[in-house]
Enzyme design. Structure first.
Site, PDB file in Angstrom:
ATOM      1  N   VAL A  53      -1.082   5.413   5.989  1.00 55.15           N
ATOM      2  CA  VAL A  53      -0.309   4.200   6.250  1.00 55.15           C
ATOM      3  C   VAL A  53      -0.519   3.214   5.115  1.00 55.15           C
ATOM      4  CG1 VAL A  53      -0.470   4.478   8.763  1.00 55.15           C
ATOM      5  CG2 VAL A  53      -2.157   3.057   7.563  1.00 55.15           C
ATOM      6  N   ALA A 112       3.150  -3.522  -0.877  1.00 54.44           N
ATOM      7  CA  ALA A 112       4.041  -4.041  -1.923  1.00 54.44           C
ATOM      8  C   ALA A 112       4.635  -5.381  -1.505  1.00 54.44           C
ATOM      9  CB  ALA A 112       5.150  -3.037  -2.212  1.00 54.44           C
ATOM     10  N   HIS A 155       5.532   3.171  -6.691  1.00 54.45           N
ATOM     11  CA  HIS A 155       5.295   4.564  -7.037  1.00 54.45           C
ATOM     12  C   HIS A 155       5.980   4.991  -8.338  1.00 54.45           C
ATOM     13  CE1 HIS A 155       3.131   4.683  -3.420  1.00 54.45           C
ATOM     14  NE2 HIS A 155       4.077   5.034  -2.586  1.00 54.45           N
TER      15      HIS A 155
END
Length: 284
Positions: A53, A112, A155
């Site tokens: 998570v 983020a 990412h």
């Protein structure tokens, strides 16, 4: 043991050995692949035994799940980016702020997003405009096509945003590291507390062993990684693994725990997450 993690190269690299029964003494895994926004929801509903998570989701799930001290993603130089379409910030300046602008984000319950909001609170007068949640893979095309003014990406987008003709407004990881001196907490591995202390310790040992086996023989996991990252260039996948699988994956350590506490304490102070209890991050 029912587990969910993403099909991203760092997760498939880390869990390859364990998922394929190669870790001696580790419990067998029943794997579900899901993006992290989905696994966050699974954790909040109490589904599955072990999940990957976002660290941002921890304040909502730590009553039922324990944070494992390994297997997750923290690092340096690997933070989210805020992208715009045109050079020179696409007409967006930090002094002018993002007020009135539309910013696409992959989730409002993600590290983020917390880093984005903490960055904006520090350096963007007037705050941000409208936040729009959209699937990660749609964000860069939306910025490119002018559907939104800016996009928050994570990412492999660190390596590919130039292919969309986009430009970096801010590196949120750089801001985090400059203001805290700590690594960037991204993804956590959690396990159901009801499994008991002995099982939780076995799970942590199994995850750590799987990481070390992946490092010892990187080629062993290559087919598994590529099978679940079919649209990603193999070179990008390798860079992705190199960036997100590091010493913190094997052991959070003092700096790792400090980073998690700092992120969630700062976010709670901004009203973004519930405050953590004093023993919320403790592990048996």
């Amino acid at each position: 043991m029912r587990i969910a993690y993403s099909p991203c190269p760092n997760d498939t690299f880390v869990f390859h050995a364990w998922a394929h029964g190669l870790v001696p003494g580790a419990p067998p895994l029943d794997v579900t692949f899901a993006d992290i926004d989905v696994t966050n929801g699974m954790a909040e509903r109490g589904e599955l035994d072990v999940l990957k998570v976002s660290y941002a989701a921890l304040p909502w799930v730590l009553d039922d799940y324990a944070l494992l001290p390994c297997g997750g993603a923290l690092g340096r130089g690997c933070g989210p980016l805020v992208l715009t379409r045109e050079p020179g910030h696409g007409g967006i300046s930090l002094l002018g702020g993002l007020a009135g602008r539309t910013v696409a984000v992959p989730s409002e319950r993600s590290t983020a997003y917390l880093l984005f909001r903490l960055w904006a609170a520090d350096v963007v007068p007037g705050g941000v405009g409208e936040v729009v949640v959209m699937p990660f893979h749609e964000i860069m095309p939306a910025v490119r096509d002018g559907k939104v003014d800016a996009g928050l990406v994570i990412h492999e987008a660190r390596f590919t945003y130039g292919q969309y003709g986009l430009h970096r407004l801010a590196d949120l990881g750089e801001h985090w590291e400059a203001t805290t001196g700590l690594p960037i907490p991204l993804g956590a591995i959690i396990a159901r507390r009801s499994l008991g202390a002995d099982t939780l310790k076995l799970l942590a040992e199994s995850a750590r062993a799987s990481v070390r086996m992946a490092w010892d023989d990187p080629g062993a996991s290559r087919a598994y990684v590529r099978a679940h990252a079919q649209e990603m260039d193999p070179a990008v996948a390798d860079r992705h693994i190199g960036l997100y699988v590091n010493d913190f994956t094997a052991d959070l350590g003092e700096d790792g725990y400090a980073a998690v506490r700092a992120l969630l304490t700062r976010a709670a102070a901004e009203g973004l997450v519930p405050p953590l209890g004093p023993d919320a991050l403790s592990f048996p």
